[in-house]
Design a protein around this motif. Structure first.
Motif, PDB file in Angstrom:
ATOM      1  N   UNK A 132       0.974  -1.051   0.044  1.00  0.00           N
ATOM      2  CA  UNK A 132      -0.081  -0.439  -0.411  1.00  0.00           C
ATOM      3  C   UNK A 132       0.983   1.323   0.269  1.00  0.00           C
TER       4      UNK A 132
ATOM      5  N   UNK B  19      -0.429   4.682   1.036  1.00  0.00           N
ATOM      6  CA  UNK B  19      -1.679   5.441   2.034  1.00  0.00           C
ATOM      7  C   UNK B  19      -2.056   6.818   1.262  1.00  0.00           C
ATOM      8  N   UNK B  20      -0.909   7.292   0.490  1.00  0.00           N
ATOM      9  CA  UNK B  20      -1.377   8.808  -0.129  1.00  0.00           C
ATOM     10  C   UNK B  20      -1.533   8.769  -1.645  1.00  0.00           C
ATOM     11  N   UNK B  21      -1.358   7.403  -1.661  1.00  0.00           N
ATOM     12  CA  UNK B  21      -1.494   7.391  -3.299  1.00  0.00           C
ATOM     13  C   UNK B  21      -3.416   7.703  -3.221  1.00  0.00           C
ATOM     14  N   UNK B  22      -3.828   7.936  -5.065  1.00  0.00           N
ATOM     15  CA  UNK B  22      -4.953   7.819  -5.318  1.00  0.00           C
ATOM     16  C   UNK B  22      -6.005   7.286  -5.525  1.00  0.00           C
ATOM     17  N   UNK B  23      -5.315   5.693  -6.066  1.00  0.00           N
ATOM     18  CA  UNK B  23      -6.042   5.394  -6.298  1.00  0.00           C
ATOM     19  C   UNK B  23      -6.379   3.708  -5.255  1.00  0.00           C
TER      20      UNK B  23
ATOM     21  N   UNK C  10      -4.075   2.790  -1.847  1.00  0.00           N
ATOM     22  CA  UNK C  10      -4.450   3.549  -1.680  1.00  0.00           C
ATOM     23  C   UNK C  10      -4.989   2.888  -0.211  1.00  0.00           C
ATOM     24  N   UNK C  11      -4.972   1.676  -0.133  1.00  0.00           N
ATOM     25  CA  UNK C  11      -5.432   0.380   1.283  1.00  0.00           C
ATOM     26  C   UNK C  11      -6.905   0.530   1.230  1.00  0.00           C
TER      27      UNK C  11
ATOM     28  N   UNK D  67      -5.118  14.057  -0.328  1.00  0.00           N
ATOM     29  CA  UNK D  67      -6.260  12.796  -0.871  1.00  0.00           C
ATOM     30  C   UNK D  67      -7.005  12.605  -0.085  1.00  0.00           C
TER      31      UNK D  67
ATOM     32  N   UNK E  73      -8.543   4.574   4.776  1.00  0.00           N
ATOM     33  CA  UNK E  73      -8.965   3.223   4.993  1.00  0.00           C
ATOM     34  C   UNK E  73      -8.008   2.928   6.246  1.00  0.00           C
TER      35      UNK E  73
ATOM     36  N   UNK F 263     -11.494   9.397   3.687  1.00  0.00           N
ATOM     37  CA  UNK F 263     -11.836   9.762   2.106  1.00  0.00           C
ATOM     38  C   UNK F 263     -13.239   9.276   1.389  1.00  0.00           C
TER      39      UNK F 263
END
Lengths: 299, 127
Positions: free
Chosen positions: A173, A175-179, A183-184, B24, B76, B102
């Motif tokens: 993961x 966690x700061x990724x968009x998709x 992103x988790x 994000x 998440x 999110x």
């Protein structure tokens, strides 16, 4: 990464006994501004629970109604407690006081690094080590239990999620990724199907990146034994990296900062030499370990 | 300044992550959760960025996880669970609830964060 929490400054907005409450808008603006500046903030008002002090220095901000000490020790006596009366001060002025306190105490200023690094979902990870062999920046390592681990978070290249894309189990993961699911987000059946279908790095490069570069060099030696065509090799590498960029969503600046072919080759040679050494040793000494230690592999 | 005397058996700690170093989490959700939390009169810990705390293996994460019931407003749940794990801390479904800014709305999150908390408003409330 150095653990600096014990030397950091903890900011508390105090509205309990012997203090006047802040207006809602005033409190919100102050908390928001401090958080945006990278400070951790505790709102303490005598209601509900907040974390204990971990020997950090405390800066207690409040509209104090009576006399108060400017400085004290906490209950354990291992942290400083500094009081600042913020009555009548603007948010800007309060933040300036916080910054001045950080500077005066020689505490590290917050911020400075976007915390971008892989996080492993060990419910999914099968310890296949593909991430370890793929990452060129020494982010991954193997711990004493021979389990893959993220060891050098700060070496990870910001906004590059490439290793998560080569993980066959969708176990990495950012966690700061968009998709999702990188992103988790929950891993769905379709994500697993996609992982199974995707072109892995081996297929993409005709072997892992190191062996690919080694075999490319070997081929080049055969073909151009008398005149080595460096520019053609570089062009080939560029083309290969461009393909990686498209398939793995690698930012351009990461590609620009990749180790040189020479560095990669040197690293591969070093690992190979260690492997040969280890093999030779295991033939003479009974070795109960199933795999080499990270030090032995030079990682 | 230890405020660890529980007022009701259902009392739990509340943690808010501002995810300061990335854009994000929807800004509107973050702002509304923070605004309603800070106006609620409930004490809570607001962290600039849980990822950063995980990266430096901040012992505060362990202290929080081991201190009893915990509700975390962040991102998440899978990400938060393994961020804590990376810092050497195990979160459990029984004691730790993760709310996802999110995907969930502030209207969903705030009541869950404040459930069981002493919500009698702030004393001598101004404004």
């Amino acid at each position: 990464m150095k653990n600096d929490s014990q030397s950091s400054l903890r900011v508390i907005i105090y509205e309990g006994a012997d203090s006047a409450p802040l207006a809602d808008s005033e409190r919100l603006e102050l908390v928001s501004t401090l958080l945006t500046g990278g400070y951790d903030v505790t709102l303490a008002n005598g209601r509900g629970l907040v974390r204990d002090n971990q020997a950090a220095s405390l800066l207690v901000l409040g509209k104090f109604s009576g006399d108060m000490p400017s400085q004290a020790s906490d209950a354990q006596g291992d942290g400083q407690v500094i009081f600042e009366d913020i009555a009548g001060l603007s948010t800007e002025a309060i933040v300036s006081k916080v910054e001045a306190t950080v500077e005066r105490l020689g505490k590290p200023s917050p911020g400075g690094w976007k915390p971008w690094f892989p996080v492993i979902d060990f419910d999914r990870c099968t310890n296949c080590m593909q991430c370890l062999s793929f990452c060129l920046f020494d982010v991954y390592a193997v711990d004493k239990q021979e389990q893959i681990t993220v060891q050098n978070q700060e070496k990870c290249k910001t906004d590059c999620p490439a290793c998560s894309r080569v993980c066959p189990e969708v176990a990495i993961l950012f966690p700061k990724y968009g998709k999702g699911p990188i992103n988790g987000d929950v891993v769905r059946e379709s994500d697993i199907q996609r992982e199974a279908m995707k072109i892995d790095v081996s297929a993409l490069l005709g072997g892992d990146i190191y062996s690919s570069l080694r075999s490319r060099q070997s081929d080049a030696r055969k073909r151009f034994s008398t005149e080595r065509d460096e520019s053609k090799a570089l062009l080939e590498r560029k083309r290969c990296l461009k393909k990686l960029q498209g398939d793995l969503d690698i930012p351009n600046e990461i590609l620009m900062s990749l180790p040189s072919a020479g560095d990669i080759q040197e690293r591969a040679e070093r690992a190979k030499a260690k492997a040969v050494q280890r093999l030779a040793r295991s033939q003479t000494v009974k070795d109960t370990r199933s795999t080499a230690t990270p030090e032995e592999w030079g990682i | 300044m230890n405020q660890s005397q529980p007022q009701t058996p259902s009392n739990h700690r509340v943690v808010y992550c501002n995810c300061t170093y990335a854009k994000i989490v929807p800004e509107k959700t973050k702002q509304q959760v923070l605004s309603e939390l800070s106006a609620s009169g409930v004490a809570f810990d607001a962290f600039a960025d849980l990822c950063q705390m995980s990266a430096r293996k901040d012992p505060v994460l362990k202290e929080l996880a081991e201190s009893g019931q915990l509700k975390i407003a962040a991102c998440f749940p899978r990400a938060v669970k393994w961020l804590f794990h990376a810092a050497g801390v195990t979160l459990t479904d029984e004691k730790h609830e993760i709310l996802n800014m999110r995907e969930q709305s502030a209207d969903e999150i705030v009541p869950l964060l404040l459930e069981g908390q002493p919500l009698s408003g702030r004393p001598d409330h101004e404004e």
